[in-house]
Design a protein around this motif. Structure first.
Motif, mmCIF file in Angstrom:
data_model
loop_
_atom_site.group_PDB
_atom_site.id
_atom_site.type_symbol
_atom_site.label_atom_id
_atom_site.label_comp_id
_atom_site.label_asym_id
_atom_site.label_seq_id
_atom_site.Cartn_x
_atom_site.Cartn_y
_atom_site.Cartn_z
ATOM 1 N N LYS A 234 0.825 -1.210 0.000
ATOM 2 C CA LYS A 234 0.000 0.000 0.000
ATOM 3 C C LYS A 234 0.860 1.261 0.000
ATOM 4 O O LYS A 234 0.559 2.240 -0.681
ATOM 5 C CB LYS A 234 -0.928 0.010 1.224
ATOM 6 C CG LYS A 234 -2.160 -0.859 1.088
ATOM 7 C CD LYS A 234 -2.994 -0.848 2.349
ATOM 8 C CE LYS A 234 -3.638 0.504 2.593
ATOM 9 N NZ LYS A 234 -4.705 0.802 1.613
ATOM 10 N N ALA A 235 1.933 1.245 0.781
ATOM 11 C CA ALA A 235 2.742 2.456 0.922
ATOM 12 C C ALA A 235 3.738 2.632 -0.207
ATOM 13 O O ALA A 235 3.994 3.766 -0.636
ATOM 14 C CB ALA A 235 3.483 2.436 2.262
ATOM 15 N N THR A 236 4.314 1.528 -0.708
ATOM 16 C CA THR A 236 5.416 1.656 -1.656
ATOM 17 C C THR A 236 5.162 0.976 -3.002
ATOM 18 O O THR A 236 5.991 1.110 -3.903
ATOM 19 C CB THR A 236 6.697 1.036 -1.048
ATOM 20 O OG1 THR A 236 6.512 -0.386 -0.908
ATOM 21 C CG2 THR A 236 6.996 1.632 0.328
ATOM 22 N N SER A 237 4.048 0.222 -3.129
ATOM 23 C CA SER A 237 3.727 -0.538 -4.349
ATOM 24 C C SER A 237 4.758 -1.624 -4.646
ATOM 25 O O SER A 237 4.905 -2.057 -5.792
ATOM 26 C CB SER A 237 3.602 0.403 -5.558
ATOM 27 O OG SER A 237 2.549 1.317 -5.363
ATOM 28 N N VAL A 238 5.485 -2.057 -3.616
ATOM 29 C CA VAL A 238 6.472 -3.119 -3.771
ATOM 30 C C VAL A 238 5.851 -4.442 -3.340
ATOM 31 O O VAL A 238 5.266 -4.543 -2.257
ATOM 32 C CB VAL A 238 7.732 -2.840 -2.924
ATOM 33 C CG1 VAL A 238 8.659 -4.048 -2.928
ATOM 34 C CG2 VAL A 238 8.455 -1.620 -3.461
ATOM 35 N N ILE A 239 5.968 -5.462 -4.193
ATOM 36 C CA ILE A 239 5.531 -6.816 -3.844
ATOM 37 C C ILE A 239 6.711 -7.515 -3.196
ATOM 38 O O ILE A 239 7.706 -7.816 -3.856
ATOM 39 C CB ILE A 239 5.040 -7.579 -5.083
ATOM 40 C CG1 ILE A 239 3.806 -6.886 -5.668
ATOM 41 C CG2 ILE A 239 4.710 -9.021 -4.732
ATOM 42 C CD1 ILE A 239 3.290 -7.526 -6.945
ATOM 43 N N ASN A 240 6.618 -7.743 -1.892
ATOM 44 C CA ASN A 240 7.744 -8.239 -1.107
ATOM 45 C C ASN A 240 7.740 -9.769 -1.050
ATOM 46 O O ASN A 240 6.976 -10.370 -0.291
ATOM 47 C CB ASN A 240 7.687 -7.654 0.309
ATOM 48 C CG ASN A 240 8.838 -8.135 1.160
ATOM 49 O OD1 ASN A 240 9.888 -8.510 0.642
ATOM 50 N ND2 ASN A 240 8.644 -8.139 2.463
ATOM 51 N N PHE A 241 8.605 -10.398 -1.817
ATOM 52 C CA PHE A 241 8.714 -11.846 -1.810
ATOM 53 C C PHE A 241 9.556 -12.356 -0.643
ATOM 54 O O PHE A 241 9.754 -13.567 -0.509
ATOM 55 C CB PHE A 241 9.319 -12.337 -3.131
ATOM 56 C CG PHE A 241 8.320 -12.456 -4.245
ATOM 57 C CD1 PHE A 241 7.715 -13.666 -4.523
ATOM 58 C CD2 PHE A 241 7.968 -11.349 -5.009
ATOM 59 C CE1 PHE A 241 6.782 -13.774 -5.550
ATOM 60 C CE2 PHE A 241 7.034 -11.450 -6.027
ATOM 61 C CZ PHE A 241 6.442 -12.666 -6.305
ATOM 62 N N ALA A 242 10.050 -11.456 0.194
ATOM 63 C CA ALA A 242 10.863 -11.866 1.345
ATOM 64 C C ALA A 242 10.052 -11.880 2.638
ATOM 65 O O ALA A 242 10.635 -12.007 3.715
ATOM 66 C CB ALA A 242 12.059 -10.925 1.500
ATOM 67 N N GLN A 243 8.726 -11.778 2.560
ATOM 68 C CA GLN A 243 7.925 -11.717 3.778
ATOM 69 C C GLN A 243 8.048 -13.002 4.602
ATOM 70 O O GLN A 243 8.063 -12.961 5.830
ATOM 71 C CB GLN A 243 6.459 -11.455 3.431
ATOM 72 C CG GLN A 243 5.587 -11.080 4.624
ATOM 73 C CD GLN A 243 5.991 -9.777 5.275
ATOM 74 O OE1 GLN A 243 6.593 -8.923 4.630
ATOM 75 N NE2 GLN A 243 5.681 -9.625 6.546
ATOM 76 N N GLY A 244 8.130 -14.151 3.940
ATOM 77 C CA GLY A 244 8.314 -15.408 4.663
ATOM 78 C C GLY A 244 9.623 -15.425 5.423
ATOM 79 O O GLY A 244 9.695 -15.911 6.562
#
Length: 290
Positions: free
Chosen positions: A30-40
Motif C-alpha cells: 500500500k505504501a510503496t507498491s512493492v511486492i515483497n517476496f521476502a515476507q516469509g
C-alpha cells in the motif's frame, strides 16, 4: 462435532498467524507498491532473533520481546533505506527480483549462524488443553488467536486514529497529494517496512512456539500470497478475512480430505481467485486510462 471444533481451533490459529504475516505484506504494498517476496523470511528472521534474545542471551521474556521488536524495526528500515530506496523509479520486475534475492540472502544468513537443524525453545504460551463441545483443544492455539486479535486490533486503531497511521493512509491513497500536505513520503516508506518487520516478528514467534524454530517458518510465510490475493493486495481487512479462510481451508483439507494436499490447496485457491476476481474480495479495482 468434536473433529470439527478441533479443526476450527487449529484453522483459526493458523489463519491468525497468516493474517499477521500478510499485514506486513499489505503495508509495504500500500505504501510503496512493492511486492515483497521476502515476507516469509521476515518471519524466519523474527523467530530466530527472539530465540537469540530469549534462549541464547537468556534475557527475560518481556526484554526479549522488546529486543526482537527493536531488531525487526531496524532490519525493516535498513532494507528500505539501503536496498529498496535506490530502486525507486526502476522497472517493477527489477524490484521484485531484488526482493527475491533478499529472501535468499536472509535465509542464507540465518543458516550461516544457526544451521539448518530445528532449535528447541522453552514454551512461552500456556500449555495444556481444554475441552470444548467434546473436543480437546490446546490452550496455546486459543492464546495465539487472542494475541493475534489484540495485535490486529492495535494496528487497526493505529491506522485510523494516530497521526502517523493517517499519514500512511494518505500516502497509500495519493503520494503527490500527501507530499503537498507536508508528509514525508520517504519516512512513511521506512515506517511501512519497520511495521512489516514487527508484524512478521510477532507472527514468527507465535508460529515458532506452536511448532518449532526451523527453516519451515519461511515456507509457512509463503502462504501470505494466497491470503493477500484472496483478501486483496491493498486491503488490511482483507488480510484478516483471507487469513482466516486460508487457515481453515488448510486445516479442513488435512482433516477431511488428504493431509498431503493441505499445502497445495491454498495455491489452487490463489489461481482460481486470479482467474475469477483478480483484485480479491476487498481489493480496490484499478482502472488505468491511457
Amino acid at each position: 462435532m468434536s473433529t470439527f471444533v478441533s479443526m476450527l481451533a487449529y484453522g483459526l490459529a493458523d489463519g491468525a498467524i497468516l493474517a499477521l504475516a500478510a499485514l506486513g505484506f499489505v503495508l509495504i504494498y500500500k505504501a510503496t507498491s512493492v511486492i515483497n517476496f521476502a515476507q516469509g523470511e521476515f518471519l524466519l528472521v523474527g523467530a530466530y532473533m527472539f530465540y537469540t534474545a530469549f534462549v541464547v542471551m537468556r534475557l527475560p521474556l518481556l526484554v526479549a520481546v522488546v529486543v526482537g521488536v527493536v531488531v525487526a524495526t531496524v532490519i525493516g528500515v535498513l532494507v528500505e533505506r539501503l536496498i529498496l530506496r535506490p530502486m525507486i523509479g526502476e522497472n517493477p520486475i527489477s524490484i521484485i527480483m531484488v526482493t527475491i534475492g533478499l529472501s535468499s540472502l536472509l535465509r542464507a544468513v540465518v543458516q550461516m549462524f544457526y544451521g539448518t537443524s530445528p532449535k528447541s525453545m522453552p514454551a512461552i504460551l500456556p500449555r495444556g488443553s481444554v475441552e470444548i463441545l467434546g473436543a480437546t483443544v490446546p490452550v496455546n492455539r486459543l492464546v495465539v488467536i487472542l494475541v493475534a486479535a489484540v495485535v490486529l486490533t492495535a494496528f487497526t486503531v493505529f491506522f485510523r486514529k494516530s497521526r502517523h497511521g493517517i499519514a500512511m493512509r494518505a500516502v497509500a491513497d495519493d503520494q503527490q497529494a500527501a507530499m503537498t500536505m507536508g508528509i514525508s513520503v520517504r519516512r512513511i516508506f521506512a515506517m511501512a517496512w519497520a511495521l512489516a518487520g514487527v508484524s512478521a516478528l510477532i507472527a514468527g514467534v507465535l508460529l515458532a512456539d506452536i511448532s518449532a524454530v526451523d527453516q519451515n517458518l519461511a515456507a509457512f510465510g509463503l502462504l501470505v500470497f494466497p491470503v493477500v490475493i484472496l483478501g486483496g493486495l491493498d486491503s488490511v481487512p482483507g488480510t484478516i478475512v483471507g487469513g482466516i479462510i486460508i487457515g481453515l481451508l488448510k486445516q479442513g483439507t488435512a482433516v477431511y480430505w488428504e493431509p498431503g494436499l493441505a499445502t497445495v490447496v491454498p495455491y489452487v485457491v490463489l489461481v482460481l481467485i486470479l482467474l475469477v476476481k483478480p483484485y480479491g474480495l476487498f481489493g480496490e479495482t484499478r482502472i488505468e486510462r491511457v
